[in-house]
Design a protein around this motif. Structure first.
Motif, PDB file in Angstrom:
ATOM      1  N   UNK A 127       3.729  -7.912  -6.808  1.00 61.27           N
ATOM      2  CA  UNK A 127       2.569  -8.388  -6.050  1.00 61.27           C
ATOM      3  C   UNK A 127       1.888  -7.260  -5.285  1.00 61.27           C
ATOM      4  N   UNK A 128       2.589  -6.159  -5.087  1.00 57.69           N
ATOM      5  CA  UNK A 128       1.983  -4.995  -4.438  1.00 57.69           C
ATOM      6  C   UNK A 128       1.056  -4.235  -5.388  1.00 57.69           C
ATOM      7  N   UNK A 129       1.077  -4.611  -6.665  1.00 57.50           N
ATOM      8  CA  UNK A 129       0.292  -3.879  -7.666  1.00 57.50           C
ATOM      9  C   UNK A 129      -0.895  -4.673  -8.204  1.00 57.50           C
ATOM     10  N   UNK A 130      -1.258  -5.759  -7.541  1.00 58.06           N
ATOM     11  CA  UNK A 130      -2.370  -6.571  -8.041  1.00 58.06           C
ATOM     12  C   UNK A 130      -3.668  -5.765  -8.126  1.00 58.06           C
ATOM     13  N   UNK A 131      -3.919  -4.932  -7.122  1.00 58.73           N
ATOM     14  CA  UNK A 131      -5.162  -4.146  -7.151  1.00 58.73           C
ATOM     15  C   UNK A 131      -5.158  -3.153  -8.303  1.00 58.73           C
ATOM     16  N   UNK A 132      -3.980  -2.617  -8.664  1.00 58.65           N
ATOM     17  CA  UNK A 132      -3.890  -1.706  -9.796  1.00 58.65           C
ATOM     18  C   UNK A 132      -4.185  -2.436 -11.101  1.00 58.65           C
ATOM     19  N   UNK A 133      -3.758  -3.689 -11.182  1.00 54.03           N
ATOM     20  CA  UNK A 133      -4.070  -4.483 -12.373  1.00 54.03           C
ATOM     21  C   UNK A 133      -5.570  -4.722 -12.481  1.00 54.03           C
ATOM     22  N   UNK A 134      -6.225  -4.955 -11.342  1.00 47.15           N
ATOM     23  CA  UNK A 134      -7.673  -5.154 -11.348  1.00 47.15           C
ATOM     24  C   UNK A 134      -8.380  -3.874 -11.779  1.00 47.15           C
ATOM     25  N   UNK A 135      -7.926  -2.734 -11.268  1.00 46.24           N
ATOM     26  CA  UNK A 135      -8.576  -1.453 -11.571  1.00 46.24           C
ATOM     27  C   UNK A 135      -8.353  -0.995 -13.005  1.00 46.24           C
ATOM     28  N   UNK A 137      -6.203  -2.814 -15.464  1.00 50.10           N
ATOM     29  CA  UNK A 137      -5.661  -3.785 -16.396  1.00 50.10           C
ATOM     30  C   UNK A 137      -4.150  -3.673 -16.451  1.00 50.10           C
ATOM     31  N   UNK A 138      -3.546  -4.477 -17.290  1.00 47.81           N
ATOM     32  CA  UNK A 138      -2.094  -4.429 -17.427  1.00 47.81           C
ATOM     33  C   UNK A 138      -1.401  -5.376 -16.469  1.00 47.81           C
ATOM     34  N   UNK A 139      -0.164  -5.682 -16.772  1.00 45.78           N
ATOM     35  CA  UNK A 139       0.617  -6.634 -15.996  1.00 45.78           C
ATOM     36  C   UNK A 139       1.356  -5.944 -14.866  1.00 45.78           C
ATOM     37  N   UNK A 140       1.223  -6.476 -13.660  1.00 48.19           N
ATOM     38  CA  UNK A 140       1.857  -5.862 -12.492  1.00 48.19           C
ATOM     39  C   UNK A 140       3.374  -5.775 -12.659  1.00 48.19           C
ATOM     40  N   UNK A 141       3.983  -6.822 -13.206  1.00 47.99           N
ATOM     41  CA  UNK A 141       5.441  -6.827 -13.387  1.00 47.99           C
ATOM     42  C   UNK A 141       5.875  -5.660 -14.264  1.00 47.99           C
ATOM     43  N   UNK A 142       5.142  -5.414 -15.342  1.00 49.49           N
ATOM     44  CA  UNK A 142       5.492  -4.330 -16.261  1.00 49.49           C
ATOM     45  C   UNK A 142       5.258  -2.965 -15.620  1.00 49.49           C
ATOM     46  N   UNK A 143       4.215  -2.864 -14.788  1.00 50.99           N
ATOM     47  CA  UNK A 143       3.966  -1.601 -14.090  1.00 50.99           C
ATOM     48  C   UNK A 143       5.148  -1.224 -13.195  1.00 50.99           C
ATOM     49  N   UNK A 144       5.729  -2.230 -12.557  1.00 53.40           N
ATOM     50  CA  UNK A 144       6.819  -1.976 -11.613  1.00 53.40           C
ATOM     51  C   UNK A 144       8.162  -1.836 -12.312  1.00 53.40           C
ATOM     52  N   UNK A 145       8.450  -2.735 -13.257  1.00 53.87           N
ATOM     53  CA  UNK A 145       9.793  -2.806 -13.846  1.00 53.87           C
ATOM     54  C   UNK A 145       9.899  -2.196 -15.239  1.00 53.87           C
ATOM     55  N   UNK A 146       8.762  -1.818 -15.810  1.00 57.65           N
ATOM     56  CA  UNK A 146       8.799  -1.109 -17.087  1.00 57.65           C
ATOM     57  C   UNK A 146       8.968  -1.980 -18.307  1.00 57.65           C
ATOM     58  N   UNK A 147       8.958  -3.285 -18.148  1.00 60.64           N
ATOM     59  CA  UNK A 147       9.088  -4.193 -19.289  1.00 60.64           C
ATOM     60  C   UNK A 147       8.548  -5.559 -18.899  1.00 60.64           C
ATOM     61  N   UNK A 148       8.400  -6.425 -19.900  1.00 57.58           N
ATOM     62  CA  UNK A 148       7.941  -7.789 -19.642  1.00 57.58           C
ATOM     63  C   UNK A 148       9.040  -8.581 -18.926  1.00 57.58           C
ATOM     64  N   UNK A 149       8.648  -9.643 -18.230  1.00 61.29           N
ATOM     65  CA  UNK A 149       9.595 -10.415 -17.438  1.00 61.29           C
ATOM     66  C   UNK A 149      10.723 -10.991 -18.292  1.00 61.29           C
ATOM     67  N   UNK A 150      10.410 -11.398 -19.537  1.00 59.65           N
ATOM     68  CA  UNK A 150      11.439 -12.013 -20.389  1.00 59.65           C
ATOM     69  C   UNK A 150      12.476 -10.974 -20.813  1.00 59.65           C
ATOM     70  N   UNK A 151      12.025  -9.742 -21.087  1.00 51.82           N
ATOM     71  CA  UNK A 151      12.970  -8.671 -21.406  1.00 51.82           C
ATOM     72  C   UNK A 151      13.817  -8.326 -20.188  1.00 51.82           C
TER      73      UNK A 151
END
Length: 350
Positions: A127-135, A137-151
């Motif tokens: 949730x700290x990366x929402x602005x980066x997703x707006x700027x 694109x891309x999923x905030x979860x993947x930006x932080x954790x390096x993979x999709x939530x299911x992985x």
């Protein structure tokens, strides 16, 4: 000299302050859940003193000075009650409200697992990366954790357990409303019913218990099914809903479609269409339907869910309309509103 603030401007400032510090309320709620304070009060059968609460907290030396400040905030938020009956000792009694009864761990509809998941560091970080997703694109979860939530859940068993417990608790809450207000909707199902993305099988177990004639199938990823408890009347099948769904008379799609993009939802829905009979089959979808003009109890939560889907999934969202159903081969659908966050959507093939 600065112009005097108008009442409307002052109101706006107050609302911004509330939004800024809303996370403090969440963390105070997490604190009392971790300390099991609602359970401690409940075990006494009525309001008790702060000292009594502290004596049962799992710690050799709990700080009453800190605890009283946390309780003061949550009394103001109507999580607990405050009674000044012990005049001679000057002590205050704290009791439960209809709100804090949702925080009892052994209650059938406890939402404790959701409190713990939503405030877990792994959940908060994206949730700290929402602005980066707006700027960018891309999923905030993947930006932080390096993979999709299911992985991420499949690779982290401890987090996976927390996640599954939270999803199971949400299922119980939804099922309570669903069985109370839509129970007859399952009455017409004869034969097999597959719950697509059914998690650890809680939803299907409730349906089969209410309708023993239904042959229930809980269908989810192999690593989820592997930890699913045995449930009477429900068989477990591991697989991938993007590849194929087991053939069945009817399909239940719980809180699944909001996790995926329109393109992925189309794949799921088309596989649903292939899995049911051409005549007489149907798909029952538990789905949040966003409405601009609606102002019921859960509207703000529905909007929050939409942002969470944006943060945690690639293309996931809560939807305002269901045109995807028509494109996937379901010519008719009906929406049933029930007293919870999602609605029920019945979809029928053309």
């Amino acid at each position: 000299m600065e112009p005097k603030e108008t009442p409307a401007l002052l109101q706006g400032q107050a609302e911004i302050w509330q939004l800024i510090y809303g996370s403090v309320d969440s963390m105070a709620l997490k604190c009392v859940v971790e300390l099991r304070i609602a359970d401690i009060i409940h075990s006494h059968g009525g309001p008790i003193t702060l000292r009594q609460i502290a004596s049962e907290v799992d710690s050799p030396s709990p700080s009453i000075a800190y605890l009283v400040r946390i309780m003061r905030l949550l009394v103001r938020k109507n999580i607990f009650t405050e009674h000044h009956h012990l005049v001679e000792s000057g002590e205050t009694l704290y009791g439960l409200t209809q709100t804090s009864r949702w925080l009892l761990r052994d209650a059938e509809l406890s939402i404790v697992p959701l409190v713990l998941l939503r405030n877990h560091p792994m959940q908060l970080a994206p949730l700290h990366c929402l602005s980066q997703s707006v700027k960018k694109g891309g999923t905030a979860f993947k930006k932080v954790h390096g993979c999709e939530v299911w992985d991420f859940t499949s690779k982290n068993p401890e987090y996976n357990n927390i996640f599954n417990d939270a999803m199971a608790c949400m299922t119980k809450s939804v099922m309570a409303a669903l069985l109370a207000e839509y129970n007859d909707g399952f009455g017409g199902t004869v034969g097999s019913l597959v719950d697509v993305g059914g998690g650890i099988g809680g939803m299907m177990a409730k349906i089969v218990k209410a309708h023993p004639c239904i042959k229930g199938v809980n269908f989810d990823l192999p690593h989820v099914v592997a930890i699913t408890p045995v449930r009477q009347g429900v068989s477990q099948v591991g697989g991938d809903m993007f590849d194929a769904i087991p053939n069945t008379d009817a399909i239940l799609v719980g809180r699944v479609l909001h996790n995926w993009s329109d393109e992925d939802c189309m794949k799921i829905l088309k596989n649903c269409r292939k899995a049911i009979p051409k005549n007489g089959g149907n798909v029952i979808i538990v789905h949040v339907v966003l409405e601009k003009e609606s102002k019921d109890l859960f509207d703000e939560t529905r909007m929050a869910f939409d942002l969470l889907m944006m943060a945690y999934t690639t293309g996931g969202k809560e939807r305002t309309e269901l045109k995807l159903l028509e494109e996937a081969g379901f010519g008719r659908y009906k929406i049933f509103k029930i007293a919870t966050i999602p609605s029920i959507v019945e979809a029928y093939p053309e």
